[in-house]
Design a protein around this motif. Structure first.
Motif, PDB file in Angstrom:
ATOM      1  N   VAL A   1      43.092  55.242  31.977  1.00 58.75           N
ATOM      2  CA  VAL A   1      42.333  54.647  32.998  1.00 58.75           C
ATOM      3  C   VAL A   1      42.489  53.299  33.085  1.00 58.75           C
ATOM      4  N   ALA A   2      42.792  52.983  34.300  1.00 57.36           N
ATOM      5  CA  ALA A   2      42.782  51.488  34.454  1.00 57.36           C
ATOM      6  C   ALA A   2      41.275  50.915  35.317  1.00 57.36           C
ATOM      7  N   VAL A   3      40.631  50.056  34.649  1.00 57.02           N
ATOM      8  CA  VAL A   3      39.362  49.704  35.500  1.00 57.02           C
ATOM      9  C   VAL A   3      39.706  48.278  35.878  1.00 57.02           C
ATOM     10  N   ALA A   4      39.742  47.944  37.227  1.00 60.09           N
ATOM     11  CA  ALA A   4      39.936  46.714  37.872  1.00 60.09           C
ATOM     12  C   ALA A   4      38.840  46.271  38.542  1.00 60.09           C
ATOM     13  N   LEU A   5      38.255  45.024  37.772  1.00 59.97           N
ATOM     14  CA  LEU A   5      36.959  44.231  38.013  1.00 59.97           C
ATOM     15  C   LEU A   5      37.537  42.825  38.990  1.00 59.97           C
ATOM     16  N   VAL A   6      36.663  42.571  39.954  1.00 57.48           N
ATOM     17  CA  VAL A   6      36.759  41.284  40.619  1.00 57.48           C
ATOM     18  C   VAL A   6      35.465  40.783  41.047  1.00 57.48           C
ATOM     19  N   ASP A   7      35.636  39.614  40.917  1.00 54.47           N
ATOM     20  CA  ASP A   7      34.290  38.741  41.622  1.00 54.47           C
ATOM     21  C   ASP A   7      34.891  38.264  42.821  1.00 54.47           C
ATOM     22  N   PRO A   8      34.633  38.777  43.954  1.00 55.71           N
ATOM     23  CA  PRO A   8      34.921  38.469  45.177  1.00 55.71           C
ATOM     24  C   PRO A   8      34.745  37.029  45.802  1.00 55.71           C
ATOM     25  N   VAL A   9      33.674  36.268  45.190  1.00 56.68           N
ATOM     26  CA  VAL A   9      33.571  34.910  45.473  1.00 56.68           C
ATOM     27  C   VAL A   9      34.289  34.040  44.645  1.00 56.68           C
ATOM     28  N   THR A  10      34.594  34.254  43.432  1.00 62.85           N
ATOM     29  CA  THR A  10      35.709  33.345  42.895  1.00 62.85           C
ATOM     30  C   THR A  10      36.954  33.867  42.872  1.00 62.85           C
TER      31      THR A  10
ATOM     32  N   ARG B   1      39.583  37.913  38.669  1.00 57.32           N
ATOM     33  CA  ARG B   1      40.100  39.479  38.336  1.00 57.32           C
ATOM     34  C   ARG B   1      40.305  39.731  37.012  1.00 57.32           C
ATOM     35  N   GLY B   2      39.964  41.046  36.345  1.00 54.74           N
ATOM     36  CA  GLY B   2      40.376  41.604  35.503  1.00 54.74           C
ATOM     37  C   GLY B   2      40.903  42.991  35.420  1.00 54.74           C
ATOM     38  N   LEU B   3      41.793  43.484  34.501  1.00 54.32           N
ATOM     39  CA  LEU B   3      42.374  44.634  34.590  1.00 54.32           C
ATOM     40  C   LEU B   3      42.483  45.157  33.288  1.00 54.32           C
ATOM     41  N   LEU B   4      42.107  46.496  32.878  1.00 54.93           N
ATOM     42  CA  LEU B   4      41.817  46.957  31.511  1.00 54.93           C
ATOM     43  C   LEU B   4      42.720  48.349  31.938  1.00 54.93           C
TER      44      LEU B   4
ATOM     45  N   GLY C   1      46.811  49.867  26.338  1.00 55.96           N
ATOM     46  CA  GLY C   1      45.600  49.618  25.472  1.00 55.96           C
ATOM     47  C   GLY C   1      45.271  48.113  25.470  1.00 55.96           C
ATOM     48  N   ASP C   2      45.572  47.300  26.562  1.00 56.34           N
ATOM     49  CA  ASP C   2      45.472  45.838  26.747  1.00 56.34           C
ATOM     50  C   ASP C   2      44.583  45.597  27.870  1.00 56.34           C
ATOM     51  N   LEU C   3      44.342  44.327  28.058  1.00 59.42           N
ATOM     52  CA  LEU C   3      43.556  43.862  29.246  1.00 59.42           C
ATOM     53  C   LEU C   3      43.900  42.189  29.404  1.00 59.42           C
ATOM     54  N   ALA C   4      43.627  41.801  30.689  1.00 60.65           N
ATOM     55  CA  ALA C   4      44.020  40.511  31.027  1.00 60.65           C
ATOM     56  C   ALA C   4      42.957  40.230  32.226  1.00 60.65           C
ATOM     57  N   VAL C   5      42.959  38.784  32.247  1.00 59.17           N
ATOM     58  CA  VAL C   5      42.054  38.157  33.272  1.00 59.17           C
ATOM     59  C   VAL C   5      42.636  37.027  34.044  1.00 59.17           C
ATOM     60  N   VAL C   6      42.657  36.989  35.363  1.00 57.72           N
ATOM     61  CA  VAL C   6      43.349  35.589  35.984  1.00 57.72           C
ATOM     62  C   VAL C   6      42.327  35.288  36.909  1.00 57.72           C
ATOM     63  N   ASN C   7      42.428  33.865  37.178  1.00 56.43           N
ATOM     64  CA  ASN C   7      41.826  33.437  38.388  1.00 56.43           C
ATOM     65  C   ASN C   7      42.632  32.285  39.077  1.00 56.43           C
ATOM     66  N   ASP C   8      43.737  32.568  38.941  1.00 54.06           N
ATOM     67  CA  ASP C   8      45.015  31.640  39.706  1.00 54.06           C
ATOM     68  C   ASP C   8      45.738  32.336  40.906  1.00 54.06           C
ATOM     69  N   GLY C   9      45.232  33.546  41.545  1.00 53.02           N
ATOM     70  CA  GLY C   9      46.171  34.161  42.434  1.00 53.02           C
ATOM     71  C   GLY C   9      47.128  34.965  41.849  1.00 53.02           C
ATOM     72  N   ALA C  10      47.440  35.180  40.448  1.00 52.82           N
ATOM     73  CA  ALA C  10      48.440  35.978  39.871  1.00 52.82           C
ATOM     74  C   ALA C  10      48.236  37.416  40.279  1.00 52.82           C
ATOM     75  N   THR C  11      49.104  38.349  40.199  1.00 49.69           N
ATOM     76  CA  THR C  11      49.011  39.823  40.360  1.00 49.69           C
ATOM     77  C   THR C  11      49.133  40.470  39.194  1.00 49.69           C
ATOM     78  N   LEU C  12      47.960  41.182  38.845  1.00 52.57           N
ATOM     79  CA  LEU C  12      47.958  41.868  37.494  1.00 52.57           C
ATOM     80  C   LEU C  12      48.630  43.260  37.697  1.00 52.57           C
ATOM     81  N   THR C  13      49.393  43.776  36.752  1.00 52.06           N
ATOM     82  CA  THR C  13      50.162  44.997  36.962  1.00 52.06           C
ATOM     83  C   THR C  13      50.018  45.901  35.695  1.00 52.06           C
ATOM     84  N   THR C  14      49.974  47.139  35.706  1.00 46.09           N
ATOM     85  CA  THR C  14      50.067  48.207  34.892  1.00 46.09           C
ATOM     86  C   THR C  14      50.724  49.385  35.327  1.00 46.09           C
ATOM     87  N   SER C  15      51.460  50.112  34.415  1.00 45.55           N
ATOM     88  CA  SER C  15      52.306  51.206  34.707  1.00 45.55           C
ATOM     89  C   SER C  15      51.886  52.200  33.529  1.00 45.55           C
ATOM     90  N   GLY C  16      52.310  53.582  33.654  1.00 48.52           N
ATOM     91  CA  GLY C  16      52.118  54.625  32.686  1.00 48.52           C
ATOM     92  C   GLY C  16      50.698  55.058  32.767  1.00 48.52           C
TER      93      GLY C  16
END
Length: 173
Positions: free
Chosen positions: A47-56, A59-62, A27-42
Motif C-alpha cells: 500500500v502507498a500512503v501519500a500525505l500532503v500539507d496543502p498549505v506548504t 509531501r510524503g510517500l510511504l 518498504g521505503d518512504l520519502a519527504v519533499v518540499n521543493d516541488g519534486a515528484t515522488l514515485t513508486t511502482s510495484g
C-alpha cells in the motif's frame, strides 16, 4: 532510506526544467518540499500512503509491505516496511520538513489481492492504513485500493496523485 530536500532548492523549476523525481522503493518512504515528484511502482498487495500539507506543499510517500510491526514499531530497523510504523515515521518527517500534522490530507493506493489470497495481505494493509490515519486524525481525501491489479503512482506538486494500473488505466486522485 528517506529523502528530504531543503525548501530553498528550486533551481530546476526556476529554469523551466521538469521537476526532480524521487523514487520510493518497497518498504521505503520519502519527504519533499521543493516541488519534486515522488514515485513508486510495484504496488500489488503493498500500500502507498501519500500525505500532503496543502498549505506548504510538503509531501510524503510511504510504500509499505505489511500491516503491522507487531508492537515493535520503535525498534524495527525499517519502519517503512510496515504500515503502522511507516506512517508514524512519515508524519514525523513531514512535521520536521515544515508540514502541519493538523493540515495533512491522505491519498491511499494499492492493497490488491494478487496471488496469495489466503493471507489477504492487500486488504489487511488497506485496513491498517485506514485505522492508523483515523487514529492520527488525517482524512483520506481519495483512494484507489483493492481489485487484483498492480499500480504505479506519481505524487505531484500540489497534491495530485497520478495512478496507473497494470491494465493501462490511469486516473488522478
Amino acid at each position: 532510506m528517506s529523502h528530504l530536500t531543503p525548501s530553498g532548492d528550486r533551481t530546476a523549476s526556476n529554469r523551466g526544467e521538469p521537476p526532480r523525481r524521487v523514487k520510493v522503493g518497497v518498504g521505503d518512504l520519502a519527504v519533499v518540499n521543493d516541488g519534486a515528484t515522488l514515485t513508486t511502482s510495484g504496488l500489488g498487495s503493498c500500500v502507498a500512503v501519500a500525505l500532503v500539507d496543502p498549505v506548504t506543499d510538503t509531501r510524503g510517500l510511504l510504500h509499505a509491505m505489511l500491516p503491522s510491526a507487531d508492537g515493535n514499531a520503535s525498534h524495527t530497523p525499517r519502519p517503512a516496511k510496515y504500515v503502522d510504523s511507516g506512517l508514524g515515521t512519515l508524519v514525523d518527517e513531514l512535521a520536521s520538513a515544515g508540514a502541519s500534522p493538523a493540515r495533512l490530507e491522505a491519498r491511499l493506493v494499492g492493497g490488491a489481492e494478487m496471488l496469495d489470497l489466503t493471507a489477504a495481505v492487500g486488504p489487511r494493509n488497506v485496513d491498517r492504513a485506514r485505522e492508523c490515519l483515523e487514529d492520527a486524525g488525517i482524512p483520506i481525501v481519495a483512494s484507489d485500493v483493492g481489485d487484483a491489479v498492480g499500480r504505479t503512482v506519481r505524487f505531484l506538486s500540489g497534491g495530485d496523485l497520478a495512478v496507473r494500473a497494470a491494465d493501462g488505466f490511469e486516473r488522478t486522485l
